[in-house]
Design an enzyme around this catalytic site. Structure first.
Site, PDB file in Angstrom:
ATOM      1  CB  CYS A   1      -0.772   4.886  -8.273  1.00 63.52           C
ATOM      2  SG  CYS A   1      -1.763   5.803  -9.471  1.00 63.52           S
ATOM      3  CG  MET A   2       1.451   0.836  -6.704  1.00 61.08           C
ATOM      4  SD  MET A   2       1.826  -0.905  -7.021  1.00 61.08           S
ATOM      5  CE  MET A   2       3.097  -0.768  -8.290  1.00 61.08           C
TER       6      MET A   2
END
Length: 411
Positions: free
Chosen positions: A401-402
């Site tokens: 996600c990051m």
């Protein structure tokens, strides 16, 4: 690789990635605002920054170039000059609920007094009412009530750079996101692609832009290989948007297959990559909670077809068999989050145990808190690079996600 975007898999050696270091925005809100901003808790910023720096350093130690959203955005404004700055600011204010009026004018004057970098950081962090000596009479946004503390809401989800855009092949989708809390985010990505010297006028194809009503987010977009995509039908991505991007890819790229995978539509499993990621040529993590009896899950194999839709859909329910077929593999190793234990699996999935970032075939970055899943990955022959995760995980997103991969080596 001549294009500034080159991403034909989930597992090719990662060369360049887009990150966003957590800033003031991740704690610039109150508990009452958490549901609105899609957060379950308020991270402790100094520790979140320390953890993110450790994550970025882990990537750099493994040969990955790390670009930062906040820096690229300011550099794009520098390149575009005063006309772009005014255009960007007007659009940001309009999408924040202030297309015109006295509040618009006060906010524009306040933000226009800053340098490009400071303005970008301030917009991301949010503008509180007590920052401006102004008494509005024309509030038209979510900040309509007198006791609401912000004119411009903070954007605490920005450190999840995966979602506002997704690099596919030598192009990009710039996404219309689902909830108002995140919809302004892709304005930064759009500006970077159009005006930053690294990307502008380099022939980058936009497979789907942000100017749509149907929703899609990058956490649902998985680039399985150089001709197959997997996209989650989820809380954050609609079937209509999947069909739309499939038509664009089939028409303008070498991609010929999109595998749509239906997952539960809830906050715990908001994107496909929170329950399913590719970690090697024939290995995937999977949260057992998405699979029915016998490992069944609704999937649709989408290919080009005739008729009004221009698509052909084949419905199946055996995920393993579908993956073997579309990837032309003899077998698939599905590695269950938490070893399949119902308590451990749910706990570690909640803390992003399924959200692995693959940086080379069989080499993954994971949160250290998911120790059961991490040990199982090692038992399946994977190299696991653990990063610290007490505060970052409060945002409900892991290493995949990051990170928004921009360049990967071909397999």
């Amino acid at each position: 690789m001549t294009s500034p975007i080159h991403n034909y898999s989930e597992i090719g050696k990662l060369k360049t990635v887009l990150l966003k270091r957590p800033g003031r925005e991740v704690e610039n809100f109150t508990p009452e605002m958490m549901p609105r901003l899609l957060f379950d808790d308020i991270p402790y910023l100094p520790m979140a920054q320390k953890e993110h720096d450790y994550f970025a350093e882990t990537l750099r130690d493994n040969g990955v170039e790390t670009l930062y959203l906040e820096k690229l955005s300011a550099e794009a404004l520098d390149a575009g000059g005063s006309e772009l700055r005014d255009q960007f600011l007007e659009q940001m204010l309009a999408e924040s609920g202030y297309p015109y009026g006295a509040t618009h004018d006060a906010l524009k004057e306040y933000l226009d007094s800053m340098s490009n970098q400071d303005m970008i950081i301030k917009i991301m962090a949010g503008v509180r009412k007590n920052e401006i000596d102004f008494h509005p009479s024309d509030l038209v946004s979510a900040a309509e009530t007198e006791d609401y503390p912000f004119y411009l809401d903070p954007m605490p989800n920005l450190y999840f750079t995966r979602d506002p855009s997704a690099c596919i092949g030598e192009g990009i989708s710039i996404n219309h996101m689902t909830f108002p809390a995140r919809q302004r985010e892709s304005l930064f990505n759009e500006m970077i692609i159009n005006y930053h010297p690294r990307f502008a006028n380099k022939g980058i194809h936009v497979w789907r832009d942000r100017n749509h009503n149907t929703r899609i987010e990058g956490g649902d977009e998985l680039v399985l290989n150089d001709h197959v995509m997997a996209i989650g039908v989820s809380e954050r991505t609609s079937a209509h948007a999947i069909q739309d991007i499939a038509r664009s890819l089939f028409k303008n790229s070498q991609y010929d297959t999109v595998l749509a995978v239906s997952i539960p539509h809830n906050h715990a499993m908001m994107h496909l990559d929170t329950v399913f990621t590719m970690v090697n040529y024939d290995q995937f993590t999977v949260h057992p909670g998405i699979l029915g009896e016998g490992g069944k899950i609704d999937t649709w194999t989408i290919t080009a077809g005739k008729g009004e839709s221009g698509l052909q859909l084949q419905h199946r329910t055996d995920l393993k068999a579908v993956l073997k077929d579309v990837l032309n593999l003899d077998d698939i190793d599905l590695i269950p989050t938490g070893g399949g234990d119902p308590i451990i699996a749910d706990r570690e999935q909640w803390n992003d145990g399924s959200n692995t970032l693959t940086i080379a075939p069989g080499v993954v970055v994971t949160y250290n808190r998911n120790y059961v899943s991490n040990e199982l990955l090692r038992k399946h022959g994977l190299k696991v690079l653990e990063v610290i995760s007490s505060e970052l995980s409060r945002g409900r997103g892991g290493p995949r996600c990051m990170s928004c991969p921009i360049v990967r080596e071909d397999l």
